[in-house]
Design a protein around this motif. Structure first.
Motif, PDB file in Angstrom:
ATOM      1  N   MET A  68       0.845  -1.206   0.000  1.00 55.53           N
ATOM      2  CA  MET A  68       0.000   0.000   0.000  1.00 55.53           C
ATOM      3  C   MET A  68       0.874   1.248   0.000  1.00 55.53           C
ATOM      4  N   ILE A  69       0.586   2.180  -0.891  1.00 57.08           N
ATOM      5  CA  ILE A  69       1.356   3.419  -0.954  1.00 57.08           C
ATOM      6  C   ILE A  69       1.005   4.333   0.214  1.00 57.08           C
ATOM      7  N   ASP A  70       1.900   5.269   0.497  1.00 47.23           N
ATOM      8  CA  ASP A  70       1.584   6.283   1.492  1.00 47.23           C
ATOM      9  C   ASP A  70       0.367   7.066   1.014  1.00 47.23           C
ATOM     10  N   LYS A  71      -0.500   7.416   1.943  1.00 52.07           N
ATOM     11  CA  LYS A  71      -1.724   8.112   1.568  1.00 52.07           C
ATOM     12  C   LYS A  71      -1.426   9.521   1.066  1.00 52.07           C
ATOM     13  N   ILE A  72      -2.206   9.922   0.088  1.00 54.61           N
ATOM     14  CA  ILE A  72      -2.090  11.260  -0.484  1.00 54.61           C
ATOM     15  C   ILE A  72      -2.957  12.173   0.375  1.00 54.61           C
ATOM     16  N   ASP A  73      -2.356  12.906   1.294  1.00 48.48           N
ATOM     17  CA  ASP A  73      -3.131  13.724   2.213  1.00 48.48           C
ATOM     18  C   ASP A  73      -3.530  15.045   1.566  1.00 48.48           C
ATOM     19  N   THR A  74      -4.241  15.863   2.332  1.00 45.85           N
ATOM     20  CA  THR A  74      -4.782  17.113   1.792  1.00 45.85           C
ATOM     21  C   THR A  74      -3.684  18.038   1.278  1.00 45.85           C
ATOM     22  N   GLU A  75      -2.614  18.187   2.043  1.00 49.63           N
ATOM     23  CA  GLU A  75      -1.529  19.077   1.622  1.00 49.63           C
ATOM     24  C   GLU A  75      -0.898  18.603   0.315  1.00 49.63           C
ATOM     25  N   THR A  76      -0.669  17.299   0.200  1.00 50.79           N
ATOM     26  CA  THR A  76      -0.077  16.756  -1.021  1.00 50.79           C
ATOM     27  C   THR A  76      -1.027  16.906  -2.199  1.00 50.79           C
ATOM     28  N   LEU A  77      -2.307  16.629  -1.963  1.00 52.20           N
ATOM     29  CA  LEU A  77      -3.302  16.743  -3.035  1.00 52.20           C
ATOM     30  C   LEU A  77      -3.450  18.186  -3.496  1.00 52.20           C
ATOM     31  N   GLU A  78      -3.387  19.131  -2.542  1.00 54.52           N
ATOM     32  CA  GLU A  78      -3.429  20.564  -2.914  1.00 54.52           C
ATOM     33  C   GLU A  78      -2.252  20.901  -3.827  1.00 54.52           C
ATOM     34  N   GLY A  79      -1.088  20.353  -3.517  1.00 55.03           N
ATOM     35  CA  GLY A  79       0.093  20.613  -4.343  1.00 55.03           C
ATOM     36  C   GLY A  79      -0.061  20.092  -5.760  1.00 55.03           C
ATOM     37  N   TRP A  80      -0.567  18.861  -5.882  1.00 60.01           N
ATOM     38  CA  TRP A  80      -0.768  18.297  -7.222  1.00 60.01           C
ATOM     39  C   TRP A  80      -1.838  19.073  -7.995  1.00 60.01           C
ATOM     40  N   LEU A  81      -2.890  19.505  -7.295  1.00 58.90           N
ATOM     41  CA  LEU A  81      -3.942  20.282  -7.962  1.00 58.90           C
ATOM     42  C   LEU A  81      -3.401  21.623  -8.440  1.00 58.90           C
ATOM     43  N   ASP A  82      -2.570  22.254  -7.635  1.00 61.38           N
ATOM     44  CA  ASP A  82      -1.941  23.513  -8.047  1.00 61.38           C
ATOM     45  C   ASP A  82      -1.078  23.319  -9.296  1.00 61.38           C
ATOM     46  N   ASN A  83      -0.447  22.156  -9.397  1.00 61.99           N
ATOM     47  CA  ASN A  83       0.414  21.863 -10.553  1.00 61.99           C
ATOM     48  C   ASN A  83      -0.346  21.833 -11.876  1.00 61.99           C
ATOM     49  N   VAL A  84      -1.640  21.535 -11.807  1.00 61.35           N
ATOM     50  CA  VAL A  84      -2.407  21.379 -13.060  1.00 61.35           C
ATOM     51  C   VAL A  84      -3.405  22.512 -13.284  1.00 61.35           C
ATOM     52  N   ARG A  85      -3.393  23.528 -12.427  1.00 63.29           N
ATOM     53  CA  ARG A  85      -4.363  24.623 -12.561  1.00 63.29           C
ATOM     54  C   ARG A  85      -4.290  25.297 -13.927  1.00 63.29           C
ATOM     55  N   SER A  86      -3.108  25.459 -14.443  1.00 64.95           N
ATOM     56  CA  SER A  86      -2.946  26.176 -15.710  1.00 64.95           C
ATOM     57  C   SER A  86      -3.592  25.443 -16.882  1.00 64.95           C
ATOM     58  N   PHE A  87      -3.823  24.145 -16.733  1.00 60.84           N
ATOM     59  CA  PHE A  87      -4.432  23.378 -17.820  1.00 60.84           C
ATOM     60  C   PHE A  87      -5.892  23.765 -18.056  1.00 60.84           C
ATOM     61  N   ALA A  88      -6.496  24.445 -17.088  1.00 59.42           N
ATOM     62  CA  ALA A  88      -7.877  24.893 -17.256  1.00 59.42           C
ATOM     63  C   ALA A  88      -8.019  25.831 -18.444  1.00 59.42           C
ATOM     64  N   ASP A  89      -6.936  26.504 -18.814  1.00 68.11           N
ATOM     65  CA  ASP A  89      -6.980  27.441 -19.945  1.00 68.11           C
ATOM     66  C   ASP A  89      -6.890  26.730 -21.289  1.00 68.11           C
ATOM     67  N   ALA A  90      -6.641  25.426 -21.260  1.00 66.63           N
ATOM     68  CA  ALA A  90      -6.468  24.681 -22.514  1.00 66.63           C
ATOM     69  C   ALA A  90      -7.773  24.128 -23.073  1.00 66.63           C
ATOM     70  N   GLY A  91      -8.875  24.295 -22.330  1.00 68.91           N
ATOM     71  CA  GLY A  91     -10.157  23.784 -22.797  1.00 68.91           C
ATOM     72  C   GLY A  91     -11.232  24.851 -22.743  1.00 68.91           C
ATOM     73  N   ARG A  92     -12.470  24.418 -22.799  1.00 69.09           N
ATOM     74  CA  ARG A  92     -13.586  25.360 -22.710  1.00 69.09           C
ATOM     75  C   ARG A  92     -14.759  24.702 -21.993  1.00 69.09           C
ATOM     76  N   VAL A  93     -15.540  25.520 -21.304  1.00 67.71           N
ATOM     77  CA  VAL A  93     -16.697  25.047 -20.560  1.00 67.71           C
ATOM     78  C   VAL A  93     -17.800  24.662 -21.543  1.00 67.71           C
ATOM     79  N   ALA A  94     -18.510  23.566 -21.262  1.00 67.63           N
ATOM     80  CA  ALA A  94     -19.614  23.124 -22.126  1.00 67.63           C
ATOM     81  C   ALA A  94     -20.670  24.222 -22.210  1.00 67.63           C
ATOM     82  N   ASP A  95     -21.119  24.501 -23.418  1.00 72.74           N
ATOM     83  CA  ASP A  95     -22.135  25.540 -23.589  1.00 72.74           C
ATOM     84  C   ASP A  95     -23.369  25.052 -24.340  1.00 72.74           C
ATOM     85  N   TYR A  96     -23.376  23.783 -24.773  1.00 73.74           N
ATOM     86  CA  TYR A  96     -24.560  23.300 -25.496  1.00 73.74           C
ATOM     87  C   TYR A  96     -25.732  23.046 -24.549  1.00 73.74           C
TER      88      TYR A  96
END
Length: 310
Positions: free
Chosen positions: A1-29
């Motif tokens: 079993m891997i070490d658990k991904i706690d809140t602080e670690t998960l926040e870090g990974w989420l911050d790493n991918v925030r910029s990818f939000a600009d690569a798509g678009r919100v559904a509008d149909y």
């Protein structure tokens, strides 16, 4: 079993991918979905032992959309059994868009290829037991309450109305299915059930817990009670692997390699045996209809923590 991904670690990974939000678009149909902020992001992990960690704007709610197809499939299988369901809906993946009518016209009998495309999900919604649309939607909600232990989950009526009013293509699919005897119910009633199931509001905690129940072979995490029969939970996870990420399911299997289902509201639910459930929310979508941030975060987590089932 891997070490658990706690809140602080998960926040870090989420911050790493925030910029990818600009690569798509919100559904509008679906008009009601177009109002969401593409930078409103959240993630959660629910482990099989009940531990739970979240990151980002984890209190925000979003509608299930196509993630509901896994829930309705499980309930329809419980209600009717495998033979009944798969006599009307196939088991094969497709490289066509999720809303395509093309394959229905090519096959005889004209049953949808799988339950994760719209035609298949509409047929599955028709199979849920209940004398009225309200009863069918109520049973879906009760099922979700049981899976999540959260009685507050309900339908977002504004989104449901928006979807129902603009569901021209899904109406066309239903009329085609009705013509060929795939569905038995009234077209408008079945569409109401489907649009309401897609419009059920959840947050990442509830969604991750649903993924964890599937990962726990359909058993409740606390009591161990069998909510979904083990073999039916296995069927649902198999569809998530082969068809869960629309026509990007193949590349997702290679890059991430876990059972997952996405929805055009920006949610993604993953279910990993021996680990638990992961949920990501990011409404900016790629050209296939999958959350850009969700896809990328799951790819990073899978590679970093060796989560792939392959």
């Amino acid at each position: 079993m891997i070490d658990k991904i706690d809140t602080e670690t998960l926040e870090g990974w989420l911050d790493n991918v925030r910029s990818f939000a600009d690569a798509g678009r919100v559904a509008d149909y679906i008009p009601a979905l177009s109002e969401r902020d593409p930078h409103e992001l959240a993630a959660a992990i629910y482990y099989l032992d009940g531990d739970y960690y979240q990151a980002g704007e984890s209190d925000c709610c979003f509608t299930l959309q196509s993630i509901s197809k896994v829930i309705s499939l499980a309930l329809a299988l419980i209600d009717n059994g495998e033979e009944y369901v798969f006599n009307r809906v196939g088991m094969e993946p497709t490289g066509d868009p999720f809303h395509s009518i093309y394959r229905l016209e090519q096959h005889r009998p004209s049953k949808p290829l799988n339950p994760m495309i719209n035609a298949g999900a509409l047929a599955v919604s028709d199979m849920i037991h209940g004398h009225t649309t309200e009863e069918k939607v109520g049973r879906l909600l009760s099922f979700l309450h049981e899976l999540t232990d959260d009685q507050s989950i309900k339908v977002n009526e504004g989104v449901a109305a928006s979807e129902f009013e603009t569901a021209y293509l899904n109406r066309s699919l239903l009329y085609y299915l009705k013509q060929h005897g795939v569905i038995n119910g009234d077209v408008e009633d079945t569409l109401k059930v489907y649009t309401h199931q897609c419009s059920i509001d959840v947050n990442v905690q509830s969604l991750a817990k649903i993924g964890a129940v599937f990962a726990n072979e359909g058993r409740d995490l606390k009591s161990g009670r069998q909510i979904i029969p083990k073999h039916l939970a296995k069927i649902c996870k198999t569809f998530m692997v082969t068809c869960g990420m629309y026509d990007a399911s193949g590349s997702f299997a290679i890059k991430v390699g876990v059972p997952a289902k996405s929805g055009v509201s920006g949610g993604v639910m993953a279910s990993i045996n021996g680990f638990g459930g992961i949920a990501v929310y990011g409404p900016s979508l790629d050209e296939k209809g999958n959350s850009v941030v969700g896809f990328k975060l799951l790819e990073i987590l899978s590679n970093r923590y060796d989560l792939s089932i392959f």
